[in-house]
Every structure is written in C-alpha cells, then in structure tokens.
Write an enzyme that holds these catalytic residues in place. Structure first.
Site, PDB file in Angstrom:
ATOM      1  CG  ASP A  13    -123.104 -22.104 -64.269  1.00 18.14           C
ATOM      2  OD1 ASP A  13    -122.732 -20.988 -64.679  1.00 18.14           O
ATOM      3  OD2 ASP A  13    -124.185 -22.274 -63.679  1.00 18.14           O
ATOM      4  CG  ASP A  15    -124.131 -17.662 -59.521  1.00 16.66           C
ATOM      5  OD1 ASP A  15    -123.813 -17.470 -58.342  1.00 16.66           O
ATOM      6  OD2 ASP A  15    -123.892 -16.844 -60.422  1.00 16.66           O
ATOM      7  CE  LYS A 184    -123.445 -20.307 -68.752  1.00 16.89           C
ATOM      8  NZ  LYS A 184    -123.187 -20.887 -67.424  1.00 16.89           N
ATOM      9  CG  ASP A 209    -127.188 -24.603 -62.098  1.00 14.87           C
ATOM     10  OD1 ASP A 209    -126.443 -23.976 -62.889  1.00 14.87           O
ATOM     11  OD2 ASP A 209    -128.154 -24.079 -61.521  1.00 14.87           O
TER      12      ASP A 209
END
Length: 266
Positions: A13, A15, A184, A209
């Site tokens: 990922d 961010d 996602k 995250d």
C-alpha cells in the site's frame, strides 16, 4: 512466521505505509530501493483513483521515494482492467478525475452521458451535485453501477474528506442500487495486480496499514500479509479483528532486509 515458499513478488500500500500525505515514512525509500536492487517484481497499490501513475510517481519522488511509473497500480487501473474484461470498448459516465478517465480512455472506452453501459464512481476532491444527480438518473435508467473503492473518508491537510464510499452510499440510497466495488478490500484488486506482474499468490507478500482493506484483501487472495503500524490500524486494534496478518512490524524499515536480494523467506 512459518517458512513457506520464497518471496518473489511484493505488493505494498502507499498511504500509511510509504507516506503520510506528502511526508515519507522513515525507511520507505530504503525499502523501495531494496526491492529495486533485488530485481524482485513489485507494485505499489492505492485505492486512490484521483491521480494517474505518473502523478503518483511525481508525488512519491517529491517525498524522496523513487517508484517507477509502471510499478504503481491504482483502483482506477484495476477498474479499467475489470471493465475491459467484462464489456470491451464499452461506454461509461464517470464521476471522478484524470486517474479514472485516463484509465478508461486507455482501454478504448467512450465517456458519454447518453445511455452508458456503466456509471463509474471514482474519487474526487470536488464532488458535484449536478454530476451525482446525473449518475443517479442514469443508474435508474439501467446503467450498471461501479465504484472504484468503498473508502468512506480520506485524509487531507485540513482534515477528513468524504471519499468514494460515502458518495456511493448517497447514490445507493437514492436509487436502491448497490455498486460493485473494485478496490480493496475486494481481492479482485490483488488478483489484477498479480496478473499484471504475472506473479503467483503463494510467492507474494502484501504490506499494508489497514486490517479492514489491505490485510483482508491479501488474505482472501491467498497472499501472505504484513501489517505496519504507521497508518490506520493501531497495535491495540489488531485483536479486535477475527483474522490476523501473517506478521506485524512497526514500519517498512523493518522489512528492508527481507526485501533485499539474498533474503526471501518468511
């Protein structure tokens, strides 16, 4: 972690893993450089459909992270990939920005307000009431409803912003029609990334995250997962979920050695 097959491919990922807004997370640049030096295939994944891969490369480069344009995979690209498979050279009415419209143009889609095959809802910082109303009426008239991702909100320097999921909920309430979400936590996003790299799930790792998007989509796609605690999911939140990542680390700085050329099992 249990030793299974060596890692040949990495998905990560953006961010919360590599950057916070415009600031690089400590170790992110070293992690990416280790991947590039190892020769292993990798993609940076994002549910953000606003920007093109070229835009995102420039953004990351401005933060000191050098990711090749071809190594960035967005929900807009995954959406275009899905539509090209489902209805080649179709038509769409798009509520979104350049990342989405460019991806659809590249697969031969025509943007139109006249009886489109699909209404495609992407992310934008300037949602228009007029555009949303048009989308509602087209869906009522029979257009199929696609949304790039279900994220209800997103961050900005000024605070929380409504994101695709919130606007999709508005359209659903008005039409009674649920969208099909591409990004996602739909494992379709992971599978499209694997297909792009011609990679296998058993030799791939997903770094994220968020337990509710990155980790569950990796899990459902049969991919080993690593949760970093530099983003949305705090360590004390992990046990509240009915599933677990394969591994939890403080940040991608802890994965640099694993990403290097001579490491590769976890």
């Amino acid at each position: 972690m249990d030793t299974v097959r060596p890692i040949e491919t990495w998905l990560t990922d953006m961010d919360g893993v590599l950057v916070h807004e415009e600031d690089a997370i400590v170790g992110a640049s070293d992690f990416v450089e280790a991947l590039k030096a190892s020769g292993k295939k990798f993609l940076v994944l994002t549910n953000n459909s606003i920007f093109t891969p070229r835009d995102l490369r420039a953004r990351l480069l401005g933060s000191g992270i050098d990711v090749p344009e071809e190594s960035i995979w967005t929900s807009a690209l995954a959406t275009a990939d899905f539509l090209a498979d489902q209805r080649p050279e179709g038509t769409a009415y798009v509520v979104g920005e350049a990342g989405m419209t460019n991806a659809l143009h590249d697969i031969g889609y025509v943007m139109t307000e006249r009886s489109p095959d699909y209404v495609v809802l992407g992310e934008t910082r300037t949602y228009s009431f007029e555009a949303i109303t048009k989308a509602i009426r087209l869906i009522e008239s029979g257009a199929r409803f696609i949304a790039t991702n279900p994220d209800p909100s997103g961050p900005s320097p000024q605070g929380t912003l409504p994101a695709t999921g919130s606007v999709a909920a508005l359209i659903t309430r008005a039409t009674g029609r649920e969208p099909y979400y591409i990004g996602k936590p739909n494992p379709l996003m992971m599978r499209s990334a694997l297909n792009r790299l011609e990679a296998h799930s058993e030799t791939t790792v997903m770094v994220g995250d968020r337990m509710d998007t990155d980790i569950i989509s990796g899990l459902e796609a049969g991919i080993r997962t690593v949760l970093v605690t530099t983003g949305s999911t705090r360590p004390d939140m992990i046990d509240t979920f009915p599933y677990r990542p394969t591994r939890v680390v403080d940040s991608v700085a802890d994965l640099v050695e694993l990403a290097s050329a001579h490491a590769g099992e976890m």
